[in-house]
Design a protein around this motif. Structure first.
Motif, PDB file in Angstrom:
ATOM      1  N   GLY A  56       0.806  -1.216   0.000  1.00  0.00           N
ATOM      2  CA  GLY A  56       0.000   0.000   0.000  1.00  0.00           C
ATOM      3  C   GLY A  56       0.834   1.258   0.000  1.00  0.00           C
ATOM      4  N   VAL A  57       1.971   1.226   0.683  1.00  0.00           N
ATOM      5  CA  VAL A  57       2.879   2.376   0.687  1.00  0.00           C
ATOM      6  C   VAL A  57       3.503   2.532  -0.691  1.00  0.00           C
ATOM      7  N   LEU A  58       3.922   1.412  -1.292  1.00  0.00           N
ATOM      8  CA  LEU A  58       4.551   1.481  -2.618  1.00  0.00           C
ATOM      9  C   LEU A  58       3.571   1.928  -3.698  1.00  0.00           C
ATOM     10  N   ARG A  59       2.301   1.657  -3.503  1.00  0.00           N
ATOM     11  CA  ARG A  59       1.304   2.108  -4.483  1.00  0.00           C
ATOM     12  C   ARG A  59       0.896   3.554  -4.251  1.00  0.00           C
ATOM     13  N   GLY A  60       1.479   4.177  -3.225  1.00  0.00           N
ATOM     14  CA  GLY A  60       1.172   5.578  -2.976  1.00  0.00           C
ATOM     15  C   GLY A  60      -0.162   5.796  -2.306  1.00  0.00           C
ATOM     16  N   ARG A  61      -0.682   4.774  -1.623  1.00  0.00           N
ATOM     17  CA  ARG A  61      -1.995   4.895  -1.011  1.00  0.00           C
ATOM     18  C   ARG A  61      -1.958   5.535   0.366  1.00  0.00           C
ATOM     19  N   ARG A  62      -0.821   5.445   1.046  1.00  0.00           N
ATOM     20  CA  ARG A  62      -0.759   5.983   2.405  1.00  0.00           C
ATOM     21  C   ARG A  62       0.681   6.270   2.810  1.00  0.00           C
ATOM     22  N   PHE A  63       0.807   7.034   3.885  1.00  0.00           N
ATOM     23  CA  PHE A  63       2.103   7.302   4.486  1.00  0.00           C
ATOM     24  C   PHE A  63       2.601   6.024   5.164  1.00  0.00           C
ATOM     25  N   GLY A  64       3.904   5.786   5.112  1.00  0.00           N
ATOM     26  CA  GLY A  64       4.423   4.592   5.768  1.00  0.00           C
ATOM     27  C   GLY A  64       5.928   4.514   5.723  1.00  0.00           C
ATOM     28  N   ASN A  65       6.420   3.385   6.203  1.00  0.00           N
ATOM     29  CA  ASN A  65       7.859   3.146   6.326  1.00  0.00           C
ATOM     30  C   ASN A  65       8.392   2.379   5.125  1.00  0.00           C
ATOM     31  N   MET A  66       9.578   2.759   4.687  1.00  0.00           N
ATOM     32  CA  MET A  66      10.311   2.036   3.654  1.00  0.00           C
ATOM     33  C   MET A  66      11.685   1.694   4.212  1.00  0.00           C
ATOM     34  N   VAL A  67      12.050   0.428   4.144  1.00  0.00           N
ATOM     35  CA  VAL A  67      13.359  -0.016   4.598  1.00  0.00           C
ATOM     36  C   VAL A  67      14.277  -0.121   3.391  1.00  0.00           C
ATOM     37  N   VAL A  68      15.393   0.569   3.428  1.00  0.00           N
ATOM     38  CA  VAL A  68      16.368   0.565   2.349  1.00  0.00           C
ATOM     39  C   VAL A  68      17.620  -0.152   2.861  1.00  0.00           C
ATOM     40  N   ALA A  69      18.145  -1.071   2.067  1.00  0.00           N
ATOM     41  CA  ALA A  69      19.393  -1.752   2.406  1.00  0.00           C
ATOM     42  C   ALA A  69      20.382  -1.542   1.267  1.00  0.00           C
ATOM     43  N   ALA A  70      21.654  -1.364   1.621  1.00  0.00           N
ATOM     44  CA  ALA A  70      22.673  -1.075   0.608  1.00  0.00           C
ATOM     45  C   ALA A  70      23.991  -1.741   0.990  1.00  0.00           C
ATOM     46  N   SER A  71      24.756  -2.089  -0.036  1.00  0.00           N
ATOM     47  CA  SER A  71      26.049  -2.726   0.177  1.00  0.00           C
ATOM     48  C   SER A  71      26.901  -2.535  -1.065  1.00  0.00           C
ATOM     49  N   MET A  72      28.206  -2.695  -0.902  1.00  0.00           N
ATOM     50  CA  MET A  72      29.118  -2.666  -2.037  1.00  0.00           C
ATOM     51  C   MET A  72      29.371  -4.071  -2.583  1.00  0.00           C
ATOM     52  N   SER A  73      28.857  -5.097  -1.905  1.00  0.00           N
ATOM     53  CA  SER A  73      29.239  -6.465  -2.295  1.00  0.00           C
ATOM     54  C   SER A  73      28.072  -7.428  -2.412  1.00  0.00           C
ATOM     55  N   GLY A  74      26.894  -6.943  -2.708  1.00  0.00           N
ATOM     56  CA  GLY A  74      25.755  -7.828  -2.903  1.00  0.00           C
ATOM     57  C   GLY A  74      24.863  -7.904  -1.685  1.00  0.00           C
ATOM     58  N   LEU A  75      23.582  -8.167  -1.915  1.00  0.00           N
ATOM     59  CA  LEU A  75      22.575  -8.258  -0.875  1.00  0.00           C
ATOM     60  C   LEU A  75      21.814  -9.573  -1.019  1.00  0.00           C
TER      61      LEU A  75
END
Length: 280
Positions: free
Chosen positions: A210-229
Motif C-alpha cells: 500500500g505504501v509502494l502504491r502511494g496509497r498511504r504514508f508509511g515506512n520504507m526499509v532501504v538496504a545497501a552494500s558494495m558487495s551484494g545483498l
C-alpha cells in the motif's frame, strides 16, 4: 525472566519532548516507548527477538540474512534499543554502539527498560553525523539508521555526504540499512534512495504494498552494500510475512528513483511527517 515487580511505566521530559513508557496488556513484559505521542520503539523484555513494528521486522529480516556470526554494529538512533537487543539475542558475541543525542531519553530507557542488561552494548550521546565521523574506516559490519526527532527524520542523515561517511565506516562486505518514512508520490523517499544509490553498488527497498502504491504514508526499509545483498531470501521472507511486503531492486528500483535528485548537505532538506504521527 520478566521483572514485572520493577516500576517501568511513566512519563519524563526529555530533550525532544515528553517521553512515555506504556505497558502492552497483550504481552507480560512488552513496552511501548513514545515521544510526544509518537510511537518510537517497542520492546519485549522477556523476548527481545519479538519485533512488534512491521518495518522493524523487515530490518530484522535483513540482519538475519547476513552471513552467520557476531556483528560489529553501529545504530544511529536509539529509542528503547529494540534492534540492539535483537542483535545481541540472535548473534551472541556482537559488539554494538548506539548513537543518540537525547541523553534524558537514554537515561529513561536505562532506568525503566533494563538497557544495561544488553551484553557488549555501548551508548554514546551524539547525533548521527558527529558519531559516524568519529568511527574508523572499515570498522563495522552493519550500520542501521532509524533516527527520528518526534516523527521527522533529521534531513542531515539523508544526504549523499552522510552515505559516503557510512560507506567509509563499513567493511567491504558491510551493509547499510535505513528506515525512511514518506507519503504518496514518495518525493522524499525517492531522493533518499537516489542518494544511497549514488554511493553504494547494490540497493534494495522493502515496503508494504500500500505504501509502494502511494496509497498511504508509511515506512520504507532501504538496504545497501558494495558487495551484494541477500535478495532471494529477503524476497521469500517478505512474501511470507504476516503482513507481506514487496522487495524492489535492480531496474524496478532505478525506475522508482529515476529523475530524483540526490540530497546534498547544501540543501537543508526537511523530511515529511505522517498526518497521524504514527508509525506502522
Amino acid at each position: 525472566m520478566s521483572k514485572g515487580h520493577k516500576v517501568r511505566g511513566g512519563r519524563r521530559e526529555v530533550r525532544f519532548g515528553t517521553a512515555e513508557v506504556i505497558r502492552d496488556l497483550d504481552r507480560p513484559d512488552g513496552w511501548l516507548l513514545s515521544v510526544d505521542g509518537v510511537a518510537q520503539s517497542y520492546v519485549d523484555l522477556d523476548d527481545p527477538t519479538h519485533l512488534e513494528f512491521d518495518y522493524v521486522r523487515r530490518i530484522g529480516d535483513v540482519i538475519d540474512c547476513l552471513p552467520a556470526g557476531p556483528l560489529t554494529t553501529v545504530h544511529i538512533g536509539g529509542g528503547a534499543c529494540t534492534l540492539p537487543r535483537y542483535v545481541a539475542a540472535t548473534r551472541p558475541g556482537s559488539r554494538q554502539l548506539v548513537l543518540d543525542p537525547d541523553e534524558e531519553l537514554i537515561d529513561l530507557v536505562r532506568e525503566r527498560l533494563d538497557l544495561r542488561s544488553v551484553p557488549a552494548l555501548r551508548v554514546r550521546i551524539s547525533d548521527g553525523r558527529e558519531g559516524i565521523a568519529t568511527r574508523g574506516e572499515d570498522s563495522a559490519d552493519l550500520v542501521v539508521l532509524d533516527a527520528f526527532v518526534s516523527a521527522e527524520m533529521p534531513g542531515g542523515l539523508a544526504t549523499v555526504e552522510f552515505a559516503r561517511d557510512v560507506n567509509r565506516v563499513l567493511r567491504p562486505a558491510g551493509t547499510y540499512v535505513l528506515n525512511v518514512t514518506d507519503g504518496p508520490k514518495w518525493q522524499f523517499a525517492r531522493r533518499v534512495v537516489a542518494s544511497v544509490a549514488e554511493v553504494f553498488d547494490e540497493v534494495l527497498l522493502l515496503a508494504d504494498p500500500g505504501v509502494l502504491r502511494g496509497r498511504r504514508f508509511g515506512n520504507m526499509v532501504v538496504a545497501a552494500s558494495m558487495s551484494g545483498l541477500p535478495v532471494a531470501e529477503l524476497t521469500r521472507r517478505a512474501a511470507s510475512a504476516a503482513f507481506p511486503a514487496r522487495l524492489v531492486t535492480g531496474e524496478k528500483l532505478r525506475e522508482f528513483h529515476r529523475g530524483a535528485k540526490p540530497i546534498t548537505d547544501a540543501e537543508g532538506v526537511t523530511a515529511p511527517t505522517p498526518p497521524d504521527t504514527a508509525f506502522t
